[in-house]
Motif scaffolding. Structure first.
Motif, short mmCIF file in Angstrom:
data_model
loop_
_atom_site.label_atom_id
_atom_site.label_comp_id
_atom_site.label_asym_id
_atom_site.label_seq_id
_atom_site.Cartn_x
_atom_site.Cartn_y
_atom_site.Cartn_z
N GLU B 17 -5.81 45.11 63.79
CA GLU B 17 -5.16 43.81 63.63
C GLU B 17 -5.67 43.09 62.39
O GLU B 17 -4.91 42.43 61.68
N SER B 18 -6.96 43.26 62.11
CA SER B 18 -7.54 42.60 60.94
C SER B 18 -6.92 43.15 59.66
O SER B 18 -6.70 42.42 58.70
N VAL B 19 -6.62 44.46 59.66
CA VAL B 19 -6.03 45.09 58.47
C VAL B 19 -4.54 44.79 58.38
O VAL B 19 -4.02 44.48 57.30
N ALA B 20 -3.83 44.88 59.50
CA ALA B 20 -2.36 44.77 59.48
C ALA B 20 -1.88 43.96 60.68
O ALA B 20 -1.37 44.52 61.66
N PRO B 21 -2.01 42.63 60.60
CA PRO B 21 -1.64 41.79 61.75
C PRO B 21 -0.15 41.83 62.08
O PRO B 21 0.24 41.44 63.19
N ASN B 22 0.68 42.30 61.15
CA ASN B 22 2.11 42.38 61.45
C ASN B 22 2.45 43.59 62.30
O ASN B 22 3.54 43.67 62.87
N VAL B 23 1.52 44.53 62.39
CA VAL B 23 1.79 45.78 63.11
C VAL B 23 0.97 45.88 64.40
O VAL B 23 1.42 46.49 65.38
N PHE B 24 -0.22 45.29 64.40
CA PHE B 24 -1.11 45.43 65.56
C PHE B 24 -1.53 44.05 66.06
O PHE B 24 -1.81 43.15 65.26
N GLU B 25 -1.61 43.93 67.39
CA GLU B 25 -2.16 42.69 67.93
C GLU B 25 -2.87 42.96 69.25
O GLU B 25 -2.31 43.59 70.14
N VAL B 26 -4.12 42.47 69.33
CA VAL B 26 -4.85 42.53 70.59
C VAL B 26 -4.49 41.28 71.38
O VAL B 26 -4.56 40.16 70.87
N GLY B 27 -4.06 41.48 72.63
CA GLY B 27 -3.65 40.35 73.47
C GLY B 27 -4.83 39.72 74.17
O GLY B 27 -5.95 40.24 74.14
N ASP B 28 -4.57 38.58 74.80
CA ASP B 28 -5.64 37.89 75.53
C ASP B 28 -6.19 38.73 76.68
O ASP B 28 -7.32 38.54 77.11
N ASP B 29 -5.37 39.67 77.17
CA ASP B 29 -5.84 40.55 78.25
C ASP B 29 -6.66 41.71 77.71
O ASP B 29 -7.11 42.56 78.46
N GLY B 30 -6.84 41.76 76.37
CA GLY B 30 -7.65 42.82 75.78
C GLY B 30 -6.88 44.10 75.51
O GLY B 30 -7.47 45.10 75.10
N ALA B 31 -5.57 44.08 75.72
CA ALA B 31 -4.78 45.29 75.46
C ALA B 31 -4.18 45.22 74.05
O ALA B 31 -3.69 44.17 73.63
#
Lengths: 393, 63
Positions: B17-31
């Motif tokens: 997510e840090s590298v490519a926030p448009n493609v990856f996101e960690v949710g509040d549930d940790g998934a």
């Protein structure tokens, strides 16, 4: 041309991979002090110690994958000297490796307590250390951990996962102050009591005693703790002894500029590298997975093309698994103000660190969905008010 | 190009997510959610960077 990388852990591995990816086709040599193929260190104090079946060694690459890179391996043969004039690296077995380009990635070595090392006393840095600690935990031992840093806290977690008694000793009045700052250190330390670990601060170790193997720990206050396993987690020192007299500047690490350059044709990466981090405008030496990986690649690319060398900048990031909790920290803890959002006695919280008008750091407990948003804010220079608004949302 | 996530390895450390926030996101549930599993070809270098940044080796690229 010969490209030599000294240090066969994460940073060194990423350096040889990046050299090939950049199109370098010449001779490439990777030197490692340990006999093992490159392996991943963070799991050694985390999942590797979990109860259950012994896990495999977390190797980064197989022998076949390394062969595919056409890299000559010199494993189990630590570098013992560097002659920057003759451009040669000297190895323990007497071999002298000539180089045109060199990346120094010798990492850090665990500190030990002074005196004789009794059986049953371990540091935790290598896979051999981790196996020994794991075996001792599996045998149901009484554990004393010396040093309440991240490694020590993770070992305590592994003991408690087996319902074993564990005492953590910390010489300082409060652990982790350098890592998370004075204000947040007590909140982290409090996690131990919640999970049944005894933490004693402000107490030193006078002696480790036993007949043939460790049996007890003598404390500076005169108390004696019985112990079958003692894990020493009192930090690590950059491996630079072998560079004395090389002409390179050494100051708690190999001193580099912002492109990771340490000298003519010489670059450095990972735990051993002290470099100027343009993100914060200061000299840093990090012992983190992400910076080791990135610096290894950056150092190799810059070594191959010095006239177009790019600065390496980063917002530091580390994580630690304590019991069932995940601590994550981005940025730096040096701050004018720390603001906590959430209940420090609860299951999740975040602490924000302000420097001037900007967000400088964030430490979170069990908020994996938020921490990288704060990292992105630090990268782009977000204001303190922006960070507070995001945290409150 | 297709982004492949090995959920058994992912521990939601968020470097992707840090590298490519448009493609990856960690949710509040940790998934971790791969927001766009088939990013355009012009993002290949960035995707390779995201794969390399993963501390648990949970990501790969399939062509």
């Amino acid at each position: 041309m010969t490209f030599v990388v000294v240090g066969a852990s994460l940073a060194g591995l990423r350096a040889v991979e990046a050299a090939r990816k950049a199109g370098y086709t010449g001779r490439l040599v990777l030197v490692g002090a340990e006999p093992h193929l490159p392996y991943d260190r963070p799991p050694l104090s985390k999942a590797f110690l979990d109860p259950g079946e012994p896990p495999p060694v977390p190797h980064h690459r197989t022998q076949d994958e390394l062969d595919g890179l056409d890299v000559e391996l010199r494993l189990g043969s630590p570098a013992t000297g560097l002659d920057t004039g003759a451009r040669e690296v000297e190895l323990a077995d007497g071999e002298r490796l000539p180089y045109e380009r060199l990346v120094l990635a010798t990492g850090a070595q665990a500190r030990h307590l002074p005196g004789e090392r009794l059986p049953g006393v371990h540091a935790l840095r290598t896979v051999d250390d981790a196996r020994a600690v794991r075996d001792a935990l599996d045998s149901g031992c009484r554990t004393v951990v010396v040093g309440a840093g991240f490694i020590g806290s993770e070992v305590a977690s592994a003991a408690r996962k087996r319902d074993l008694p564990v005492t953590v000793l910390e010489a300082a009045p409060m652990p982790l102050v350098r890592a998370v700052g004075e204000q947040m250190a007590p909140a982290c330390a409090a996690l131990h009591a919640r999970h049944g670990t005894e933490l004693r601060c402000g107490v030193g170790v006078t002696a480790l005693e036993g007949d043939g193997r460790v049996e007890r720990v003598v404390l500076s206050d005169g108390q004696v703790l019985p112990a079958d396993l003692v894990v020493v987690g009192i930090g690590a020192d950059p491996v630079t002894d072998w560079l004395q007299g090389s002409g390179l500047e050494l100051d708690d690490g190999v001193v580099c500029d912002e492109t990771l350059r340490a000298g003519d044709g010489v670059y450095s990466a990972g735990d051993v590298a002290r470099w100027h981090n343009p993100q914060f405008g200061r000299s840093m030496r990090l012992e983190h997975w992400t910076s080791a990986a990135e610096q290894g690649a950056a150092a190799a690319r810059n070594a191959l093309d010095p006239s177009n060398a790019s600065p390496y900048k980063t917002v530091p990031y580390f994580w630690s698994d304590w019991y069932t909790d995940k601590l994550q920290m981005v940025g730096v803890p040096a701050a004018d103000e720390v603001k906590v959002v959430g209940d420090l006695d609860g299951e999740r919280w975040v602490a924000l660190y302000r420097c001037g008008d900007a967000l400088a750091g964030a430490l979170s407990l069990n908020l994996p969905g938020k921490i990288m948003k704060y990292r992105a804010m630090i990268v782009r220079g977000a204001t303190w008010d922006d960070a507070l608004s995001f945290a409150a949302a | 190009m297709r982004i492949v996530l090995d959920e058994s390895k992912c521990s939601s450390l968020g470097m992707c997510e840090s590298v490519a926030p448009n493609v990856f996101e960690v949710g509040d549930d940790g998934a971790l959610t791969v927001l766009n599993p088939t990013p355009p070809e012009d993002q290949r270098a960035l995707m390779e960077e995201a794969v390399a940044a993963c501390p648990t080796g949970a990501l790969s690229i399939e062509d």
